[in-house]
Design an enzyme around this catalytic site. Structure first.
Site: not given
Ligand code: PNW
Length: 444
Positions: A78, A295, A167, A347, A293, A122
């Site tokens: 991706r 995290y 995002e 992601e 995505n 992106h």
């Molecule tokens: C994503 N938050 O970013 C992006 O899709 C990527 O480009 C990035 O490198 C990756 O996650 C890691 O950060 C985010 O603050 C950035 O909630 C910030 C947030 C979530 C996703």
């Protein structure tokens, strides 16, 4: 722990990157500046005062990088296209040399049998469009549809999927809400209007690409999280619900239900967006897939100072709570609230303070993180969620936006001084894991 995990034989295993974070070559072959090139010109915006001028120099080293992916044995890659490479000001003539680069990249991937999953946007809007109002201007949505149509026309048959946006929550809220991201605006009302134009642009692009290439698999990628109340108090529970409405439902409801969530609309009050008649008919296009995505979860505390998440499994180098069960809960909840197309985890991964010791990077913590999240993913699948693939963020260390190069998300280490790539322990683990998953494919 993942030894016992068996995903379906046709599950897609991949890695992910994005254009601005890896390509470098910021002015090569006629590329125009993007809002991230501009944002980085003010060193105060980026923690290590760095920029994307060189990054991982992937523009010149893409063959080596595709070779690394082939060595990992992944099914899919991706990545995103830099709009300003193929249309330097975001409107008008196409830049053939820009398209040539992506064509060469696709050639290399095809040669290795790696499926290409493209994201159109992106975060690197051509600066030329920003100068005319950027995403605050409704017109930008129509420019985006033109770009999408051209990409579908040229590359539709070579791509396993095309996602419109990555995002949009971040584009709107970090770009226009708190100025952490380009273009660096702090205006809550603008952030909401931008989110509407992003959704509109998604719908227009979907229509344009469908008309151009009916066979292409089209969707969008959203960052999502569950939102847990810190305590049982009414205030915390209300805050958690509001957060779910403002972050997840705000993007999901227009796409899947053709409206904004009432709770969030009320909370926005005077900041609610201007919506034209018919906008929701445009936005609500059938999707072939939804990219998620994941995290961390959101922890909702109404107290001052707010309670912080317990983080029983620790936090990443970004300070993000490691909370794999949130992935299960998120997917099950989404599946209950919406009629969903197949889902791809587009992601998931973590930043760790990696360093090279005797030629090796021992990122055991990242292996654990991925294992825990794959177990959580399997739990969601067992509860009936249709997930078709997983893309680890990221193939390699790269420009982590306002954190610059200080935060490392890669399973491949990048020594920026020499541009040497060193697979971390996590890369070798992922290679073996994917190989084991493929074994049953052959058996099947
Ligand atoms: C994503 N938050 O970013 C992006 O899709 C990527 O480009 C990035 O490198 C990756 O996650 C890691 O950060 C985010 O603050 C950035 O909630 C910030 C947030 C979530 C996703």
């Amino acid at each position: 722990m993942t030894d016992s995990i068996q995903f379906s034989p046709d599950f897609t295993w991949g890695v992910a990157t994005s254009a601005f974070q890896i390509e470098g070559a910021s002015t090569a072959d006629g590329k125009g500046p993007s809002i991230w090139d501009t944002f980085c010109r003010n060193p105060a915006n980026i923690k290590d005062a760095s920029n994307g001028d060189v990054a991982c120099d992937h523009y010149h080293r893409y063959r080596e990088d595709v070779g690394i992916m082939a060595g990992l044995g992944v099914d899919a890659y991706r990545f995103s296209m830099a709009w300003a490479r193929v249309q330097p000001t975001g409107k008008g003539a196409w830049n053939e040399k820009g398209f040539d680069f992506y064509s060469r990249l696709l050639d290399a991937l095809e040669e290795k049998g790696i499926a290409a999953h493209l994201t159109l946007y992106h975060w690197d809007l051509p600066q030329g469009l920003q100068d005319e109002g950027g995403w605050l201007s409704r017109d930008t949505a129509y420019r985006f549809a033109d770009y999408a149509r051209e990409v579908a026309r040229r590359f539709g048959n070579r791509l396993a999927s095309i996602a419109t946006h990555n995002e949009p929550w971040c584009t709107a809220n970090l770009g226009y809400g708190n100025a952490q991201f380009a273009p660096g605006v702090t205006d809550a009302k603008q952030a909401v209007q931008v989110s509407h134009h992003l959704l509109l642009s998604h719908g227009l692009a979907m229509q344009a690409m469908r008309a151009e290439n009916p066979k292409a698999a089209l969707g969008i990628v959203l960052n999502q999280w569950t939102s847990d109340p810190a305590t049982d108090s009414a205030a915390d529970r209300a805050l958690a619900e509001l957060e779910w409405a403002r972050s997840v439902q705000w993007f999901m409801d227009p796409i899947f239900k053709g409206r904004y969530p009432e709770l969030a609309l009320r909370a926005h009050g005077a900041n609610a967006p201007t919506v034209f008649d018919g906008d929701f008919d445009i936005i609500r296009q059938p999707l072939d897939f939804l990219g998620v995505n994941y995290y961390f979860r959101h922890y909702a505390s109404a107290e001052t100072p707010p309670r912080t998440a317990p983080a029983a499994l620790g936090v990443t180098d970004m300070g993000w709570e490691i909370y794999p069960q949130g992935l299960t809960e998120l997917l099950v909840k989404l599946n209950g609230e919406y009629t969903l197309p197949p889902i791809y985890i587009t992601e998931n991964g973590m930043a760790a303070p990696d360093s090279v010791e005797q030629g090796q990077v021992t990122d055991t913590i990242r292996i654990r993180y991925v294992q825990q999240h794959l177990a959580a993913l399997q739990a969601a699948i067992n509860q009936g969620v249709d997930v078709r693939g997983y893309f680890l963020w990221s193939l390699m260390d790269n420009f982590e936006w306002n954190s610059g190069y200080a935060k490392r998300f890669g399973i491949v280490y990048v020594d920026y001084a020499t541009q040497q790539r060193i697979p971390k322990a996590s890369a070798l683990w992922y290679r073996d894991f994917v190989a084991a998953q493929h074994l049953q494919r052959r058996a099947a």
